[in-house]
Motif scaffolding. Structure first.
Motif, PDB file in Angstrom:
ATOM      1  N   ALA A  63       8.752  19.294 -17.117  1.00 46.77           N
ATOM      2  CA  ALA A  63       7.419  18.706 -16.935  1.00 46.77           C
ATOM      3  C   ALA A  63       7.475  17.185 -17.060  1.00 46.77           C
ATOM      4  O   ALA A  63       6.866  16.464 -16.255  1.00 46.77           O
ATOM      5  CB  ALA A  63       6.441  19.294 -17.959  1.00 46.77           C
ATOM      6  N   ILE A  64       8.200  16.670 -18.029  1.00 49.65           N
ATOM      7  CA  ILE A  64       8.333  15.213 -18.188  1.00 49.65           C
ATOM      8  C   ILE A  64       9.080  14.622 -17.000  1.00 49.65           C
ATOM      9  O   ILE A  64       8.719  13.551 -16.494  1.00 49.65           O
ATOM     10  CB  ILE A  64       9.009  14.877 -19.529  1.00 49.65           C
ATOM     11  N   ALA A  65      10.106  15.315 -16.522  1.00 51.80           N
ATOM     12  CA  ALA A  65      10.841  14.834 -15.347  1.00 51.80           C
ATOM     13  C   ALA A  65       9.924  14.774 -14.127  1.00 51.80           C
ATOM     14  O   ALA A  65      10.044  13.866 -13.296  1.00 51.80           O
ATOM     15  CB  ALA A  65      12.046  15.729 -15.075  1.00 51.80           C
ATOM     16  N   MET A  66       8.993  15.725 -14.020  1.00 56.62           N
ATOM     17  CA  MET A  66       8.043  15.692 -12.904  1.00 56.62           C
ATOM     18  C   MET A  66       7.099  14.506 -13.011  1.00 56.62           C
ATOM     19  O   MET A  66       6.758  13.889 -12.007  1.00 56.62           O
ATOM     20  CB  MET A  66       7.254  17.000 -12.836  1.00 56.62           C
ATOM     21  N   LEU A  67       6.683  14.187 -14.206  1.00 51.95           N
ATOM     22  CA  LEU A  67       5.823  13.020 -14.390  1.00 51.95           C
ATOM     23  C   LEU A  67       6.578  11.727 -14.080  1.00 51.95           C
ATOM     24  O   LEU A  67       6.010  10.792 -13.494  1.00 51.95           O
ATOM     25  CB  LEU A  67       5.259  12.990 -15.811  1.00 51.95           C
ATOM     26  N   VAL A  68       7.845  11.672 -14.440  1.00 55.71           N
ATOM     27  CA  VAL A  68       8.662  10.502 -14.105  1.00 55.71           C
ATOM     28  C   VAL A  68       8.818  10.393 -12.593  1.00 55.71           C
ATOM     29  O   VAL A  68       8.689   9.313 -12.011  1.00 55.71           O
ATOM     30  CB  VAL A  68      10.038  10.575 -14.812  1.00 55.71           C
TER      31      VAL A  68
ATOM     32  N   PRO B 250       0.825  -1.201   0.000  1.00 52.49           N
ATOM     33  CA  PRO B 250       0.000   0.000   0.000  1.00 52.49           C
ATOM     34  C   PRO B 250       0.866   1.261   0.000  1.00 52.49           C
ATOM     35  O   PRO B 250       1.911   1.309   0.637  1.00 52.49           O
ATOM     36  CB  PRO B 250      -0.809  -0.116   1.297  1.00 52.49           C
ATOM     37  N   ARG B 251       0.405   2.244  -0.759  1.00 51.90           N
ATOM     38  CA  ARG B 251       1.144   3.501  -0.841  1.00 51.90           C
ATOM     39  C   ARG B 251       0.803   4.368   0.341  1.00 51.90           C
ATOM     40  O   ARG B 251      -0.329   4.426   0.787  1.00 51.90           O
ATOM     41  CB  ARG B 251       0.801   4.218  -2.141  1.00 51.90           C
ATOM     42  N   GLY B 252       1.795   5.055   0.843  1.00 52.20           N
ATOM     43  CA  GLY B 252       1.604   5.940   1.968  1.00 52.20           C
ATOM     44  C   GLY B 252       1.011   7.271   1.539  1.00 52.20           C
ATOM     45  O   GLY B 252       0.920   7.595   0.350  1.00 52.20           O
ATOM     46  N   LEU B 253       0.611   8.060   2.521  1.00 52.77           N
ATOM     47  CA  LEU B 253       0.006   9.360   2.250  1.00 52.77           C
ATOM     48  C   LEU B 253       0.983  10.295   1.547  1.00 52.77           C
ATOM     49  O   LEU B 253       0.609  11.019   0.621  1.00 52.77           O
ATOM     50  CB  LEU B 253      -0.496   9.982   3.560  1.00 52.77           C
ATOM     51  N   ALA B 254       2.239  10.281   1.960  1.00 52.98           N
ATOM     52  CA  ALA B 254       3.243  11.146   1.324  1.00 52.98           C
ATOM     53  C   ALA B 254       3.394  10.794  -0.154  1.00 52.98           C
ATOM     54  O   ALA B 254       3.523  11.681  -1.009  1.00 52.98           O
ATOM     55  CB  ALA B 254       4.586  11.023   2.045  1.00 52.98           C
ATOM     56  N   GLN B 255       3.361   9.513  -0.474  1.00 58.75           N
ATOM     57  CA  GLN B 255       3.496   9.098  -1.871  1.00 58.75           C
ATOM     58  C   GLN B 255       2.281   9.507  -2.691  1.00 58.75           C
ATOM     59  O   GLN B 255       2.417   9.963  -3.823  1.00 58.75           O
ATOM     60  CB  GLN B 255       3.678   7.593  -1.952  1.00 58.75           C
ATOM     61  N   LYS B 256       1.102   9.328  -2.125  1.00 55.16           N
ATOM     62  CA  LYS B 256      -0.120   9.695  -2.851  1.00 55.16           C
ATOM     63  C   LYS B 256      -0.171  11.194  -3.109  1.00 55.16           C
ATOM     64  O   LYS B 256      -0.411  11.636  -4.242  1.00 55.16           O
ATOM     65  CB  LYS B 256      -1.346   9.268  -2.051  1.00 55.16           C
ATOM     66  N   LEU B 257       0.040  11.981  -2.064  1.00 56.83           N
ATOM     67  CA  LEU B 257      -0.016  13.434  -2.225  1.00 56.83           C
ATOM     68  C   LEU B 257       1.110  13.935  -3.118  1.00 56.83           C
ATOM     69  O   LEU B 257       0.902  14.833  -3.941  1.00 56.83           O
ATOM     70  CB  LEU B 257       0.048  14.116  -0.860  1.00 56.83           C
ATOM     71  N   GLY B 258       2.302  13.367  -2.959  1.00 57.17           N
ATOM     72  CA  GLY B 258       3.438  13.796  -3.773  1.00 57.17           C
ATOM     73  C   GLY B 258       3.207  13.578  -5.255  1.00 57.17           C
ATOM     74  O   GLY B 258       3.516  14.443  -6.077  1.00 57.17           O
ATOM     75  N   SER B 259       2.649  12.434  -5.612  1.00 56.19           N
ATOM     76  CA  SER B 259       2.417  12.172  -7.039  1.00 56.19           C
ATOM     77  C   SER B 259       1.332  13.090  -7.599  1.00 56.19           C
ATOM     78  O   SER B 259       1.421  13.532  -8.744  1.00 56.19           O
ATOM     79  CB  SER B 259       2.063  10.706  -7.265  1.00 56.19           C
ATOM     80  N   ILE B 260       0.326  13.405  -6.794  1.00 56.93           N
ATOM     81  CA  ILE B 260      -0.726  14.322  -7.252  1.00 56.93           C
ATOM     82  C   ILE B 260      -0.146  15.717  -7.469  1.00 56.93           C
ATOM     83  O   ILE B 260      -0.404  16.370  -8.496  1.00 56.93           O
ATOM     84  CB  ILE B 260      -1.885  14.365  -6.237  1.00 56.93           C
ATOM     85  N   ILE B 261       0.648  16.181  -6.514  1.00 60.90           N
ATOM     86  CA  ILE B 261       1.238  17.521  -6.620  1.00 60.90           C
ATOM     87  C   ILE B 261       2.153  17.605  -7.834  1.00 60.90           C
ATOM     88  O   ILE B 261       2.088  18.576  -8.603  1.00 60.90           O
ATOM     89  CB  ILE B 261       1.985  17.874  -5.320  1.00 60.90           C
ATOM     90  N   LEU B 262       3.002  16.612  -8.021  1.00 56.23           N
ATOM     91  CA  LEU B 262       3.913  16.641  -9.173  1.00 56.23           C
ATOM     92  C   LEU B 262       3.159  16.571 -10.498  1.00 56.23           C
ATOM     93  O   LEU B 262       3.568  17.196 -11.479  1.00 56.23           O
ATOM     94  CB  LEU B 262       4.925  15.501  -9.083  1.00 56.23           C
TER      95      LEU B 262
END
Length: 160
Positions: free
Chosen positions: A72-77, A23-35
């Motif tokens: 932008a691509i680096a952020m998606l990666v 399971p993904r943690g909260l930091a991972q979920k929020l971080g991917s959304i922000i990026l």
């Protein structure tokens, strides 16, 4: 159309089991959304650098679009790598790059402050919440605590 299946010589189908993802943690979920959202804004900032010809007379303006697209691509990666420490470190580095791009167009500084603040909050508070959840899970079920740990990387926030 015939269904293709993985059958053994006896004719019985061998079931394939997918390995359950941790399971993904909260930091991972929020971080991917922000990026993900920041990647859109950074791509548009690259268009702004192009339109304002902010790179100077010696550099072709289209490099602004290229720079915005690369970041932008680096952020998606980095958003895709949020399950590992590399994604979190890459996210921090990209936040610094966006902040430094405010040298070209000062309005990008506002973007850097807003998204950088959200990123820092997600990493600090999300990491703290992930550690609290792991502690609660290990207190409730000490046998399965090692199997249910999140992939939250250490170093997000060591303060409790």
């Amino acid at each position: 159309m015939a269904r293709v299946s993985d059958e053994t010589s006896s004719g019985a189908a061998a079931p394939r089991r997918r390995r359950a993802r941790a399971p993904r943690g909260l930091a991972q979920k929020l971080g991917s959304i922000i990026l993900g959202f920041e990647a859109i804004v950074v791509g548009l900032a690259g268009l702004t650098v192009f339109g304002l010809k902010a790179l100077g007379p010696d550099i072709a303006p289209w490099w602004g679009i290229v720079g915005g697209a690369v970041v932008a691509i680096a952020m998606l990666v980095a958003a895709g790598l949020m399950g590992s420490r590399a994604g979190i470190v890459m996210g921090w580095i990209l936040q610094v790059i966006v902040l430094l791009s405010a040298i070209l167009v000062p309005a990008i500084g506002l973007v850097a402050i807003i998204f950088g603040g959200m990123w820092a909050y997600a990493m600090i508070v999300g990491g703290r919440a992930d550690r609290a959840a792991r502690t609660a899970a290990s207190a409730a079920d000490p046998e399965n605590a090692a199997a249910s740990t999140s992939t939250d990387s250490p170093g997000n926030d060591d303060r409790e």
